[in-house]
Design an enzyme around this catalytic site. Sequence first.
Site, PDB file in Angstrom:
ATOM      1  N   ASN A 106       0.650  -1.218   0.118  1.00  6.75           N
ATOM      2  CA  ASN A 106       0.092  -0.037  -0.010  1.00  6.75           C
ATOM      3  C   ASN A 106       0.750   1.246   0.094  1.00  6.75           C
ATOM      4  OD1 ASN A 106      -2.759  -1.562   2.043  1.00  6.75           O
ATOM      5  ND2 ASN A 106      -2.624  -1.224  -0.152  1.00  6.75           N
ATOM      6  N   ILE A 132     -11.684  -7.837   2.421  1.00  7.91           N
ATOM      7  CA  ILE A 132     -12.943  -8.143   2.575  1.00  7.91           C
ATOM      8  C   ILE A 132     -13.353  -9.101   1.401  1.00  7.91           C
ATOM      9  CG2 ILE A 132     -13.762  -5.992   1.224  1.00  7.91           C
ATOM     10  CD1 ILE A 132     -15.946  -7.786   3.942  1.00  7.91           C
ATOM     11  N   CYS A 194      -6.911  -1.321   9.322  1.00  5.04           N
ATOM     12  CA  CYS A 194      -6.447  -2.175   8.387  1.00  5.04           C
ATOM     13  C   CYS A 194      -6.068  -1.213   7.042  1.00  5.04           C
ATOM     14  CB  CYS A 194      -7.513  -3.138   8.087  1.00  5.04           C
ATOM     15  SG  CYS A 194      -9.023  -2.565   8.066  1.00  5.04           S
ATOM     16  N   GLY A 197     -10.099   0.727   7.554  1.00  8.03           N
ATOM     17  CA  GLY A 197     -10.674   0.769   8.905  1.00  8.03           C
ATOM     18  C   GLY A 197     -11.863   0.512   9.405  1.00  8.03           C
ATOM     19  N   TRP A 198     -12.696   0.079   8.200  1.00  6.00           N
ATOM     20  CA  TRP A 198     -14.119  -0.257   8.608  1.00  6.00           C
ATOM     21  C   TRP A 198     -14.430  -1.727   8.161  1.00  6.00           C
ATOM     22  CZ3 TRP A 198     -16.335   3.783   4.362  1.00  6.00           C
ATOM     23  CH2 TRP A 198     -15.924   3.243   3.197  1.00  6.00           C
ATOM     24  N   ASP A 199     -13.485  -2.454   7.606  1.00 11.55           N
ATOM     25  CA  ASP A 199     -13.677  -3.937   7.670  1.00 11.55           C
ATOM     26  C   ASP A 199     -13.136  -4.899   8.659  1.00 11.55           C
ATOM     27  OD1 ASP A 199     -15.283  -3.943   5.209  1.00 11.55           O
ATOM     28  OD2 ASP A 199     -13.700  -3.587   4.042  1.00 11.55           O
ATOM     29  N   ARG A 200     -11.919  -5.185   8.633  1.00 11.88           N
ATOM     30  CA  ARG A 200     -11.326  -6.318   9.460  1.00 11.88           C
ATOM     31  C   ARG A 200     -11.236  -5.626  10.726  1.00 11.88           C
ATOM     32  NH1 ARG A 200      -6.754  -6.889   5.105  1.00 11.88           N
ATOM     33  NH2 ARG A 200      -7.709  -4.908   4.300  1.00 11.88           N
TER      34      ARG A 200
END
Length: 241
Positions: A106, A132, A194, A197-200
Amino acid sequence: MWGSPNHGGSIWRCSQPKVGLQGNRSIEDERYLYAIAEEAKRANLKADARLAGGVGGGSNGEDRPPTEFLRMLCGRNNESDLIMDGSNPCSLKIMDMRPKSAAMANRTQGYGYENTNYYRGASINFYGIGNIHAVRDSYQKVCALCLSPNTSDIQWMQLVENTNWLSMARLILSASRQTAFHVHYNQLPILLHCRHGWDRASQVAALSQLLLDPHYRMREGFSTLVEKDSLSFGWTWRRKE
């Protein structure tokens, strides 16, 4: 996001920093995390004083369990990171849910992960949870396996394992357990992230709070947890189906 009423342990959540290949810094982020760590230290000192019968008197918490008991709790896995002693200077734990290879990749897009040389008292670990798309793919595979009339009973366990669904679940549950362990026993502030910041990160944050706080294990508390950790953060339900 969540803080203990008895000591300085807490859970925070964010997206990845914009480090990039140039190694960019954010002085504001560094100061903010340092302030969180320092406030946690002060809260822990007050908690220690209460336990000793000092300020406030009485005891609002529990003495730290013996080291052998903590080793049993962590299954002797990753115990060098989980069981902290006085020689460990860590005052804030950054838990990156991604594989380290993904976090490094990243950086080519202008993002990445924290350089702890610039974050005083912080340490970082990576937990290897797929994104995801990988989780959805493994879920679809295990669903197809369960619904297929041609699935072999003899090879059932191996077929389930090959979907990677159990592996994904193990990684998410393990990260949640370690988060709760650091907050409850090491009384540390934990920063979860992650990529966005809203999945894992949201999954681990919510599961950790279920382990730490009995309020969220009740019907009303669980609905509050879903609202504050998913809805309020703009979790894209339609895209994640």
